[in-house]
Design a protein around this motif. Sequence first.
Motif, PDB file in Angstrom:
ATOM      1  N   GLN A  29       0.832  -1.203   0.000  1.00  0.00           N
ATOM      2  CA  GLN A  29       0.000   0.000   0.000  1.00  0.00           C
ATOM      3  C   GLN A  29       0.873   1.262   0.000  1.00  0.00           C
ATOM      4  O   GLN A  29       0.596   2.207  -0.739  1.00  0.00           O
ATOM      5  CB  GLN A  29      -0.938  -0.021   1.203  1.00  0.00           C
ATOM      6  CG  GLN A  29      -2.052   0.983   1.107  1.00  0.00           C
ATOM      7  CD  GLN A  29      -3.035   0.857   2.235  1.00  0.00           C
ATOM      8  OE1 GLN A  29      -2.698   0.417   3.328  1.00  0.00           O
ATOM      9  NE2 GLN A  29      -4.276   1.261   1.980  1.00  0.00           N
ATOM     10  N   THR A  35      -5.565  -0.051  -3.109  1.00  0.00           N
ATOM     11  CA  THR A  35      -6.014  -0.700  -1.880  1.00  0.00           C
ATOM     12  C   THR A  35      -7.058  -1.784  -2.151  1.00  0.00           C
ATOM     13  O   THR A  35      -7.014  -2.855  -1.541  1.00  0.00           O
ATOM     14  CB  THR A  35      -6.562   0.339  -0.886  1.00  0.00           C
ATOM     15  OG1 THR A  35      -5.518   1.282  -0.595  1.00  0.00           O
ATOM     16  CG2 THR A  35      -7.027  -0.302   0.400  1.00  0.00           C
ATOM     17  N   VAL A  39      -6.766  -5.625  -0.922  1.00  0.00           N
ATOM     18  CA  VAL A  39      -7.785  -6.262  -0.082  1.00  0.00           C
ATOM     19  C   VAL A  39      -8.246  -7.561  -0.730  1.00  0.00           C
ATOM     20  O   VAL A  39      -8.365  -8.595  -0.053  1.00  0.00           O
ATOM     21  CB  VAL A  39      -8.980  -5.309   0.163  1.00  0.00           C
ATOM     22  CG1 VAL A  39     -10.175  -6.047   0.759  1.00  0.00           C
ATOM     23  CG2 VAL A  39      -8.567  -4.150   1.060  1.00  0.00           C
ATOM     24  N   TYR A 128      -9.087  -6.922   6.272  1.00  0.00           N
ATOM     25  CA  TYR A 128      -8.211  -6.250   5.310  1.00  0.00           C
ATOM     26  C   TYR A 128      -8.786  -4.915   4.843  1.00  0.00           C
ATOM     27  O   TYR A 128      -8.029  -3.996   4.512  1.00  0.00           O
ATOM     28  CB  TYR A 128      -7.881  -7.174   4.136  1.00  0.00           C
ATOM     29  CG  TYR A 128      -6.871  -8.223   4.519  1.00  0.00           C
ATOM     30  CD1 TYR A 128      -5.559  -7.875   4.823  1.00  0.00           C
ATOM     31  CD2 TYR A 128      -7.224  -9.563   4.622  1.00  0.00           C
ATOM     32  CE1 TYR A 128      -4.630  -8.825   5.197  1.00  0.00           C
ATOM     33  CE2 TYR A 128      -6.298 -10.526   4.999  1.00  0.00           C
ATOM     34  CZ  TYR A 128      -5.003 -10.150   5.283  1.00  0.00           C
ATOM     35  OH  TYR A 128      -4.085 -11.089   5.660  1.00  0.00           O
ATOM     36  N   ILE A 129     -10.110  -4.792   4.830  1.00  0.00           N
ATOM     37  CA  ILE A 129     -10.706  -3.480   4.529  1.00  0.00           C
ATOM     38  C   ILE A 129     -10.310  -2.486   5.615  1.00  0.00           C
ATOM     39  O   ILE A 129      -9.909  -1.356   5.320  1.00  0.00           O
ATOM     40  CB  ILE A 129     -12.241  -3.595   4.385  1.00  0.00           C
ATOM     41  CG1 ILE A 129     -12.600  -4.313   3.081  1.00  0.00           C
ATOM     42  CG2 ILE A 129     -12.899  -2.217   4.443  1.00  0.00           C
ATOM     43  CD1 ILE A 129     -14.072  -4.663   2.948  1.00  0.00           C
ATOM     44  N   ALA A 130     -10.411  -2.915   6.873  1.00  0.00           N
ATOM     45  CA  ALA A 130     -10.017  -2.033   7.986  1.00  0.00           C
ATOM     46  C   ALA A 130      -8.535  -1.687   7.909  1.00  0.00           C
ATOM     47  O   ALA A 130      -8.143  -0.526   8.107  1.00  0.00           O
ATOM     48  CB  ALA A 130     -10.360  -2.695   9.319  1.00  0.00           C
ATOM     49  N   GLY A 132      -6.702  -1.660   5.211  1.00  0.00           N
ATOM     50  CA  GLY A 132      -6.542  -0.767   4.069  1.00  0.00           C
ATOM     51  C   GLY A 132      -6.960   0.655   4.390  1.00  0.00           C
ATOM     52  O   GLY A 132      -6.303   1.621   3.978  1.00  0.00           O
ATOM     53  N   TRP A 133      -8.021   0.797   5.158  1.00  0.00           N
ATOM     54  CA  TRP A 133      -8.479   2.125   5.571  1.00  0.00           C
ATOM     55  C   TRP A 133      -7.435   2.795   6.460  1.00  0.00           C
ATOM     56  O   TRP A 133      -7.114   3.963   6.279  1.00  0.00           O
ATOM     57  CB  TRP A 133      -9.828   1.986   6.278  1.00  0.00           C
ATOM     58  CG  TRP A 133     -10.375   3.283   6.756  1.00  0.00           C
ATOM     59  CD1 TRP A 133     -11.012   4.241   6.012  1.00  0.00           C
ATOM     60  CD2 TRP A 133     -10.309   3.798   8.088  1.00  0.00           C
ATOM     61  NE1 TRP A 133     -11.349   5.305   6.803  1.00  0.00           N
ATOM     62  CE2 TRP A 133     -10.927   5.059   8.100  1.00  0.00           C
ATOM     63  CE3 TRP A 133      -9.786   3.299   9.275  1.00  0.00           C
ATOM     64  CZ2 TRP A 133     -11.025   5.826   9.249  1.00  0.00           C
ATOM     65  CZ3 TRP A 133      -9.903   4.064  10.421  1.00  0.00           C
ATOM     66  CH2 TRP A 133     -10.518   5.298  10.396  1.00  0.00           C
ATOM     67  N   LEU A 134      -6.905   2.039   7.409  1.00  0.00           N
ATOM     68  CA  LEU A 134      -5.859   2.585   8.292  1.00  0.00           C
ATOM     69  C   LEU A 134      -4.606   2.947   7.506  1.00  0.00           C
ATOM     70  O   LEU A 134      -3.984   3.991   7.751  1.00  0.00           O
ATOM     71  CB  LEU A 134      -5.522   1.591   9.402  1.00  0.00           C
ATOM     72  CG  LEU A 134      -6.590   1.377  10.456  1.00  0.00           C
ATOM     73  CD1 LEU A 134      -6.224   0.204  11.366  1.00  0.00           C
ATOM     74  CD2 LEU A 134      -6.813   2.652  11.255  1.00  0.00           C
ATOM     75  N   ALA A 136      -4.464   3.750   4.319  1.00  0.00           N
ATOM     76  CA  ALA A 136      -4.749   4.925   3.506  1.00  0.00           C
ATOM     77  C   ALA A 136      -4.690   6.200   4.350  1.00  0.00           C
ATOM     78  O   ALA A 136      -4.173   7.239   3.902  1.00  0.00           O
ATOM     79  CB  ALA A 136      -6.142   4.807   2.859  1.00  0.00           C
ATOM     80  N   ALA A 137      -5.159   6.116   5.585  1.00  0.00           N
ATOM     81  CA  ALA A 137      -5.087   7.277   6.486  1.00  0.00           C
ATOM     82  C   ALA A 137      -3.630   7.596   6.831  1.00  0.00           C
ATOM     83  O   ALA A 137      -3.251   8.777   6.894  1.00  0.00           O
ATOM     84  CB  ALA A 137      -5.895   6.993   7.759  1.00  0.00           C
TER      85      ALA A 137
END
Length: 141
Positions: A29, A35, A39, A128-130, A132-134, A136-137
């Motif tokens: 990532q 992302t 995922v 993995y969505i969570a 990926g969100w972290l 990306a942040a």
Amino acid sequence: MALSGLFLAAFLAATPVPFQSEIVFLGFQAAGWHTGLLVLVASVGNTLGSCVTYALGRWLADQRDHRWFPLSPPQLARAEGWFAHWGVWLLLLSWAPFGDMIVGVSGVLRVPLPLFLALVALAKTARYIALGWLGAAAFGG
């Protein structure tokens, strides 16, 4: 070809092999990979790795009477109690650090494969969505 490394890391992380996939995921990532693709690859790899652990549990179920069986009768009774109380919903925790044990025990207890796959795929993908969100942040993506 590069994503095969992420797939392998996610696959191994869901088996009894001690491995973590989060660093590999976040590394891809940080390198700019999409992302959603990460995922997908990690979720499929991790779910298939859990299938190996489940199959190992199914095989072990036939070995209960052997002295080398990894669970003592009280431990197996406790695991059966967890499943009796919480049911297959415990599989939604298959992503957690103790999740491989839940997956293996679900094989020992012969949870139906379609139900196993649905719950584990949901749990692994949500994880993995969570992540990926972290990521990306953290990486500004």
